[in-house]
Structures are given as structure tokens and as C-alpha cells.
Scaffold this active site. Structure first.
Site, PDB file in Angstrom:
ATOM      1  N   CYS A   1     -29.679-114.720 -75.024  1.00  0.00           N
ATOM      2  CA  CYS A   1     -30.884-113.909 -75.230  1.00  0.00           C
ATOM      3  C   CYS A   1     -30.547-112.690 -76.095  1.00  0.00           C
ATOM      4  CB  CYS A   1     -31.499-113.502 -73.898  1.00  0.00           C
ATOM      5  SG  CYS A   1     -30.352-112.815 -72.693  1.00  0.00           S
ATOM      6  N   GLY A   2     -29.704-112.900 -77.098  1.00  0.00           N
ATOM      7  CA  GLY A   2     -29.372-111.819 -78.015  1.00  0.00           C
ATOM      8  C   GLY A   2     -28.597-110.708 -77.331  1.00  0.00           C
TER       9      GLY A   2
END
Length: 323
Positions: A88-89
Site C-alpha cells: 500500500c505504498g
């Protein structure tokens, strides 16, 4: 120069990865929609509770409770929101970085042994345990399945410790969801409750779209600037002659814990929506990068194939001439 077989293998590998990232992006988009619906269902309660508090404060500015009284900080607690999974980055990395920074700040004043961590999410729980921090419980299930009852239990535990003097300050660290393309890492005081700052908090959210393109982000930014220029209307009491039973402080003593429950649950919903939005953007970026890499590999494959054909033709022609 890689062989045609090696290039073909890489193309197949990138294609497989692209299918995974594309599927994960669609799953995250669906979960983001459900998270946005959960926030929409919470907003009417939030608006009504704030309206009641504003009306009471306008009628009785002197009213105070134990939950809004500041005192010297000797022990503190941090409620940190992260996710249970990766991909998720920088969602989890940014949260952990801010938590570490806050712990270092408290270490200079009260010592890190006097800082309690309430981790909501497996990533921050594992990091806090690895750092040797004072971890209070484990609430990983909340990160995937937000539950208002468990949020109330956590808020009640924190409120009890604050009322008994075991904790002098509680802070929240989470991502505030503004839109699918914008999640703001936020550090907010939970206890003592600053009613004025809470009532003036940023409640701007775009819950109608899950687009995270640059055009949509620019549009949201311009719209936010226009809304920021508008004058905020002052909330007036519904009636100048309130009759409160048994008294104002007792009523506020009931409303303030409800506001605390709402703050914690809102932070959880914001963090949950921000996680899905961050994962959706990360998987979309990975899919775009895979498409670009596939174009380059296909071009390289065609060039190598053409070069091999040309070499074979040259060998055939050269052999014919020699004969």
C-alpha cells in the site's frame, strides 16, 4: 544481449505480475467503496453531536469536565493506526516514521518508558514490539474490520486512565481520508479533548469517487481552495433559554465521552479508507509500470527476433555466393 527465450520468459513473468496487480487494484477499489459508505453512515451522527455541543457551549461557556482539563504531562499514550498487510505504498512507513518521531519527542521530556502504545494494525504492532516500546494490547482485527464497540472499549479504557491520573495525554496518529488520491498523515490530541479545535477540524472528504488520477486530484485541490476561501458561519444556539437537568456539567460529562468515542471511530474509518486508497493507487502505479515494461520488452523481443532472422538470411546468402 539476452536471448529470445530469456526475453520471452521475462514477458510472461511481467504479464503474470500485471494480472496480480490489476486484480489487487480492483479489490482495493471495491473495499474503498465500502469504507466510503461506512464514513457516510457515520457523518450524520457526527454532525448532530457537534451541533449539540456547539449549542451547549454557546449557552454555557464556563462549563468544564475532567476530560478537557490540561495538566503537566508525566505519562502519555499513543493510539497508532496502520494496516495488517503490505503493498500500500508508503502508508505504513509514514505512520511508523511519525510514531518514532513522537516517541523521540517524549523521550526527551518524560522518557520512552512512560509512553504507552495502543497499536491498531499488525504492522505498527510488530514495529513497536521490535523497538521495545510499552505496547498495550494488540488490536489487529480492527484494521480489517472496523468495530464501533471495540473502539468504545478502547476509548473507555483511555478515559478511565486519564480520569485516574495514570495518563496525562493521549494522541492519535492516523491518515485522514480526504479523497482517493489524498490521505493526510495526522497527529491529533485525543485527551484532554480540545472542543474548539475538534469542532473546527478538517472534515472535508470526497466520498463520491474512487478516481486517483492527476486530473481528479487537481480538480479536488482547486475545489478545496475555493471552499477554504468561504467564510464559516457561526453556529448559534437553538434557544437562548436552555433548561438543562440536572446541570450543564453533568450533561457535558455524558456528551464528552461520546465525542471521544466518535473521534476514535472516525480515525479508524479514515485510516481504513486511506489504506484501501493507498493500495489502489500503488497497484494502479504497478500496473502502469508493468504495461510500460511490457512495451519495452516486446520492442526488444521484436528487434532481437528481426536481428536473428537477418543474420540467418545473411548466412544463407553468403553460403549461396560462396557456392
Amino acid at each position: 544481449m539476452p536471448s529470445l527465450k530469456e526475453i520471452k520468459g521475462r514477458i510472461a513473468s511481467v504479464n503474470s505480475t500485471r494480472k496480480i496487480t490489476s486484480a489487487m487494484k480492483m479489490v482495493a477499489s471495491s473495499k474503498l467503496h465500502h469504507a466510503q459508505v461506512a464514513i457516510q453512515n457515520m457523518l450524520p451522527y457526527e454532525e448532530l453531536l457537534e451541533h449539540i455541543l456547539k449549542s451547549f457551549l454557546a449557552a454555557e461557556a464556563e462549563a468544564q469536565t475532567i476530560y478537557d482539563q490540561e495538566r503537566p504531562v508525566k505519562r502519555a499514550a499513543l493510539v497508532v493506526f496502520s494496516s495488517n498487510s503490505s503493498l500500500c505504498g508508503g502508508f505504513n512507513a509514514n505512520t511508523i516514521k511519525l510514531m518514532t518521531h513522537v516517541v523521540d519527542e517524549y523521550n526527551d521530556t518524560i522518557g520512552r518508558q512512560n509512553v504507552e502504545i495502543y497499536p491498531i494494525g499488525r504492522k505498527v504492532f510488530e514495529k513497536a514490539r521490535k523497538m521495545g516500546l510499552n505496547v498495550q494490547g494488540e488490536y489487529s482485527a480492527l484494521a480489517d474490520h472496523p468495530n464501533v464497540q471495540q473502539c468504545i472499549e478502547i476509548a473507555m479504557e483511555l478515559g478511565r486512565k486519564f480520569a485516574e491520573g495514570q495518563i496525562d495525554k493521549v494522541e492519535l496518529i492516523y491518515h485522514h481520508f480526504k479523497s482517493a488520491g489524498s490521505q493526510v498523515l495526522t497527529r491529533k490530541t485525543f485527551l484532554p479533548i480540545d472542543i474548539e479545535s475538534e469542532l473546527q477540524a478538517d472534515h472535508e472528504r470526497d466520498l463520491t469517487s474512487n478516481l486517483a488520477t492527476k486530473q481528479s486530484q487537481d480538480y479536488l485541490k482547486k475545489r478545496g481552495e475555493k471552499e477554504g476561501n468561504r467564510e464559516q458561519k457561526e453556529v448559534k444556539p437553538l434557544n437562548d433559554n436552555f433548561i438543562v437537568e440536572p446541570d450543564m456539567n453533568t450533561v457535558l460529562a455524558q456528551l464528552m465521552p461520546k465525542l471521544a468515542h466518535l473521534m476514535l471511530y472516525t480515525a479508524l474509518l479514515d485510516s481504513n479508507a486511506s489504506e484501501h486508497a493507498a493500495r489502489m493507487v500503488a497497484m494502479q502505479t504497478a500496473t502502469d509500470n508493468a504495461d510500460e515494461l511490457l512495451r519495452e520488452l516486446n520492442l526488444q523481443y521484436n528487434k532481437s527476433r528481426q536481428q536473428a532472422i537477418t543474420s540467418e538470411l545473411l548466412d544463407i546468402v553468403g553460403g549461396s555466393v560462396n557456392n
